[in-house]
Design an enzyme around this catalytic site. Structure first.
Site, mmCIF file in Angstrom:
data_model
loop_
_atom_site.group_PDB
_atom_site.id
_atom_site.type_symbol
_atom_site.label_atom_id
_atom_site.label_comp_id
_atom_site.label_asym_id
_atom_site.label_seq_id
_atom_site.Cartn_x
_atom_site.Cartn_y
_atom_site.Cartn_z
ATOM 1 N N GLY A 103 -20.031 49.660 52.267
ATOM 2 C CA GLY A 103 -18.536 50.037 52.215
ATOM 3 C C GLY A 103 -18.238 51.402 52.121
ATOM 4 N N GLY A 107 -15.162 52.480 51.928
ATOM 5 C CA GLY A 107 -13.810 52.444 51.360
ATOM 6 C C GLY A 107 -13.542 53.407 50.107
ATOM 7 C CG PHE A 108 -9.484 53.982 48.396
ATOM 8 C CD1 PHE A 108 -9.073 55.296 48.080
ATOM 9 C CD2 PHE A 108 -8.990 53.220 49.432
ATOM 10 C CE1 PHE A 108 -8.109 55.548 48.852
ATOM 11 C CE2 PHE A 108 -7.972 53.730 50.049
ATOM 12 C CZ PHE A 108 -7.454 54.823 49.923
ATOM 13 N N GLY A 109 -13.691 52.489 46.841
ATOM 14 C CA GLY A 109 -14.941 52.195 45.916
ATOM 15 C C GLY A 109 -16.324 52.905 46.131
ATOM 16 C CB VAL A 141 -23.729 44.550 55.314
ATOM 17 C CG1 VAL A 141 -24.688 43.632 53.913
ATOM 18 C CG2 VAL A 141 -24.022 46.125 54.890
ATOM 19 C CD GLU A 175 4.608 52.055 51.021
ATOM 20 O OE1 GLU A 175 4.553 52.731 49.976
ATOM 21 O OE2 GLU A 175 3.437 52.025 51.790
ATOM 22 C CG ASP A 216 -9.345 45.582 47.580
ATOM 23 O OD1 ASP A 216 -8.893 46.189 46.785
ATOM 24 O OD2 ASP A 216 -8.685 45.668 48.705
ATOM 25 C CB ALA A 219 -6.339 53.132 46.905
HETATM 26 C C1 LIG Z 1 -1.690 48.792 54.507
HETATM 27 C C2 LIG Z 1 -2.312 48.668 53.102
HETATM 28 C C3 LIG Z 1 -1.392 49.815 52.292
HETATM 29 C C4 LIG Z 1 -1.982 49.746 51.043
HETATM 30 N N1 LIG Z 1 -1.290 50.583 50.178
HETATM 31 C C5 LIG Z 1 -1.775 50.974 48.885
HETATM 32 C C6 LIG Z 1 -1.144 51.804 47.959
HETATM 33 O O1 LIG Z 1 0.015 52.323 48.244
HETATM 34 N N2 LIG Z 1 -1.782 51.992 46.920
HETATM 35 C C7 LIG Z 1 -2.909 51.431 46.409
HETATM 36 O O2 LIG Z 1 -3.265 51.612 45.331
HETATM 37 N N3 LIG Z 1 -3.480 50.480 47.232
HETATM 38 C C8 LIG Z 1 -3.068 50.121 48.492
HETATM 39 N N4 LIG Z 1 -3.545 49.496 49.366
HETATM 40 C C9 LIG Z 1 -4.760 48.614 48.889
HETATM 41 C C10 LIG Z 1 -6.058 49.653 48.909
HETATM 42 O O3 LIG Z 1 -6.220 50.186 50.014
HETATM 43 C C11 LIG Z 1 -7.568 48.712 48.627
HETATM 44 O O4 LIG Z 1 -7.199 48.195 47.221
HETATM 45 C C12 LIG Z 1 -8.518 49.762 48.771
HETATM 46 O O5 LIG Z 1 -8.761 50.043 49.914
HETATM 47 C C13 LIG Z 1 -9.789 48.819 48.043
HETATM 48 O O6 LIG Z 1 -11.091 49.655 48.255
HETATM 49 P P1 LIG Z 1 -12.279 49.012 48.502
HETATM 50 O O7 LIG Z 1 -13.212 50.152 48.389
HETATM 51 O O8 LIG Z 1 -12.664 47.788 47.648
HETATM 52 O O9 LIG Z 1 -12.275 48.331 49.969
HETATM 53 P P2 LIG Z 1 -11.830 49.258 51.336
HETATM 54 O O10 LIG Z 1 -11.078 50.528 50.982
HETATM 55 O O11 LIG Z 1 -11.223 48.353 52.258
HETATM 56 O O12 LIG Z 1 -13.217 49.616 52.128
HETATM 57 C C14 LIG Z 1 -14.031 48.755 52.429
HETATM 58 C C15 LIG Z 1 -15.026 49.305 53.188
HETATM 59 O O13 LIG Z 1 -16.052 48.073 53.780
HETATM 60 C C16 LIG Z 1 -16.506 48.177 55.041
HETATM 61 N N5 LIG Z 1 -17.179 46.779 55.209
HETATM 62 C C17 LIG Z 1 -16.605 45.533 55.041
HETATM 63 N N6 LIG Z 1 -17.468 44.645 55.010
HETATM 64 C C18 LIG Z 1 -18.411 45.142 55.640
HETATM 65 C C19 LIG Z 1 -19.813 45.003 55.981
HETATM 66 N N7 LIG Z 1 -20.136 43.474 56.215
HETATM 67 N N8 LIG Z 1 -20.707 45.548 56.686
HETATM 68 C C20 LIG Z 1 -20.504 47.031 56.593
HETATM 69 N N9 LIG Z 1 -19.081 47.430 56.195
HETATM 70 C C21 LIG Z 1 -18.402 46.666 55.652
HETATM 71 C C22 LIG Z 1 -14.804 48.252 55.683
HETATM 72 O O14 LIG Z 1 -15.079 48.636 57.051
HETATM 73 C C23 LIG Z 1 -14.345 49.371 54.774
HETATM 74 O O15 LIG Z 1 -14.658 50.753 55.236
HETATM 75 C C24 LIG Z 1 -3.343 49.250 50.546
HETATM 76 C C25 LIG Z 1 -3.925 48.264 51.489
HETATM 77 C C26 LIG Z 1 -3.385 48.130 52.953
HETATM 78 C C27 LIG Z 1 -4.403 47.453 53.833
#
Ligand SMILES: Cc1cc2nc3c(=O)[nH]c(=O)nc-3n(C[C@H](O)[C@H](O)[C@H](O)COP(=O)(O)OP(=O)(O)OC[C@H]3O[C@@H](n4cnc5c(N)ncnc54)[C@H](O)[C@@H]3O)c2cc1C
Length: 433
Positions: A10, A12-14, A78, A169, A299, A315
């Site tokens: 992943g 994403g932010f994490g 994955v 928003e 998440d 995030a």
């Molecule tokens: C529209 C929206 C607005 C938001 N606004 C806010 C805000 O204002 N403030 C705030 O704090 N939070 C906000 N959030 C929440 C925040 O974005 C999430 O809490 C944060 O992104 C979680 O981070 P993460 O690393 O767990 O997952 P993510 O950032 O979602 O990253 C997960 C990554 O894993 C990848 N992935 C998933 N499954 C697989 C797989 N099987 N194989 C390969 N790759 C995979 C995905 O493609 C993605 O790139 C918002 C969320 C959304 C959807």
């Protein structure tokens, strides 16, 4: 001596937060994502409302780590993990062998199994979703301009479900787009007939914020023309219609789903025991009890604060957990013990539109209206990754502010959401724009 190999699932932010730390350690890292880019999800709604371009809020993962020889990217989905053999199975290519594994696959839209919703509603989770929504919304105005009788059938009625930050928003941004921009674009269409309806199940908007901020958001949205329906659920969605829990039926061609998320499917596919909310239970240092070489963050992590409550799926939590895990792997590689994760709370904020936002910051600083909005702009600009993105967003915001313009009013076809691909979607409530 072979260096430990860390696989991070992943970007994403994490995941990106973790790799930023890991890149500086004597380890080799492979970060895997099914998309080649990292997305700044908090600004997705601005792409959906033509305020920003997709490239302003997304950055290629290879680009982020191009200066780090020890970081490799793998574009793949994955499919599962063999924890005994320490293998990550992907849909394309050889499995990845790890010494340490960081799981950060994030979440996906939750449809609550309400009839017709997954089929007819538009999600807002990925860049593709935002581009699709933008094209769909602009397309409705084109349809209505070509045949104004469609307005009675809901062509210009935009229903958003979910009164959290995303719904609020988006509702505020829709009104601004319609009134300030599209009203000037469409010379022979009464854009004033467009309705934005925000449906929320509880009796308040912005759950988790103080009642004063919730009231401020409600009053501002209503003053700007959004119809806010509190205490209303959705019972059913069908082509061109949404049925509310009180029996009301709204004719609409646009149903946006901002009502909930659930852990990414990979979470269940790992076979690990799942706790509340389908999240994976972790130790205080974010490792699995039975598999101390595996960390789970963001998440999908069932991490808890000192009061024993699950962390919010935000995030900032994911990012701090990523940094924490990077540091802990550094400690383990150096033969030291890990430390528990502690979240530093800087606050939460949500914008409602031009000169209006609520910000609840550390030290009980509460900002509403224009001061909250400036704080929101600043924080989001600082948090965005990449100098070019910051500059571009700053330029776009300044341009939008002074000219009341939205330069990214493009209708681009991007196909169906991933969850609907490969099966029939019925008649569909969204005629192609
Ligand atoms: C529209 C929206 C607005 C938001 N606004 C806010 C805000 O204002 N403030 C705030 O704090 N939070 C906000 N959030 C929440 C925040 O974005 C999430 O809490 C944060 O992104 C979680 O981070 P993460 O690393 O767990 O997952 P993510 O950032 O979602 O990253 C997960 C990554 O894993 C990848 N992935 C998933 N499954 C697989 C797989 N099987 N194989 C390969 N790759 C995979 C995905 O493609 C993605 O790139 C918002 C969320 C959304 C959807």
């Amino acid at each position: 001596v072979a260096r430990p190999h860390v696989v991070v699932v992943g970007a994403g932010f994490g995941g990106v937060g973790a790799v930023r730390r890991l890149a500086r350690l004597p380890v080799d890292v492979t970060i895997v994502d099914r998309r080649n880019h990292h997305v700044f999800q908090p600004l997705l709604y601005q792409v959906a409302t033509a305020g920003l371009n997709p490239s302003d809020i997304a950055q290629s993962v290879r680009g982020i780590f191009q200066d780090h020889e020890n970081v490799e990217f793998r574009l793949a989905s994955v499919e599962g993990v063999d924890f005994d053999r320490r293998l990550v199975h992907v849909d394309d290519g050889l499995p990845l062998v790890y010494d340490y594994l960081v799981l950060a696959p994030g979440s996906e839209t939750r449809w609550f199994e309400i009839p017709g919703v997954e089929e007819h509603a538009l999600p807002m989770k990925t860049v593709e979703d935002a581009i699709r929504l933008r094209g769909h919304v602009l397309g409705q105005f084109e349809r209505a301009a070509a045949d104004p009788s469609l307005i009675k059938e809901g062509a210009l009625t935009f229903v958003i479900v979910g009164g959290g930050p995303t719904g609020v928003e988006l509702a505020g941004a829709f009104v601004e787009l319609f009134e300030k921009v599209l009203a000037r674009d469409f010379h022979h269409l009464d854009v004033g007939l467009a309705r934005v309806v925000l449906v929320e199940l509880t009796d308040h908007l912005l759950g988790g914020f103080t009642p004063k901020s919730q009231r401020s958001a409600l009053e501002t949205l209503r003053a700007r023309g959004v119809e806010v329906l509190l205490g209303h659920g959705v019972d059913k969605a069908e082509a061109g219609r949404v049925h509310l829990s009180d029996g009301d039926v709204i004719a609409t061609s646009t149903l946006v789903w901002a009502a909930g998320i659930q852990p990414a499917p990979l979470t269940a596919a790992t076979g690990l025991p799942l706790g509340p909310g389908g999240r994976i239970a972790v130790e205080p240092d974010l490792r699995l009890r039975e598999r101390p070489e595996v960390f789970v963050i963001g998440d999908v992590a069932g991490a808890r604060n000192r009061r024993g409550e699950l962390y919010l799926q935000m995030a900032s939590v994911a990012l701090q957990q990523g940094h924490h895990v990077g540091r802990q792997i550094g400690r383990l590689v150096a033969g030291r013990d890990t430390r528990p994760f502690r979240y530093i709370e800087y606050g939460t904020m949500a914008t409602i539109g031009r000169n209006a936002a609520v910000a609840e910051l550390a030290f009980h600083i509460r900002l509403r209206g224009a001061p909250g909005w400036y704080a929101w702009l600043l924080v989001h600009l600082v948090r965005l990754m990449g100098f070019r993105n910051r500059l571009s967003v700053f330029f776009n915001w300044a341009w939008n502010y002074f000219t009341y313009d939205r330069s990214a009013r493009l209708i681009i076809e991007v196909g169906k959401p991933a969850s609907r691909r490969g099966r029939e979607s019925g008649t569909g409530s969204h005629p192609p724009p």
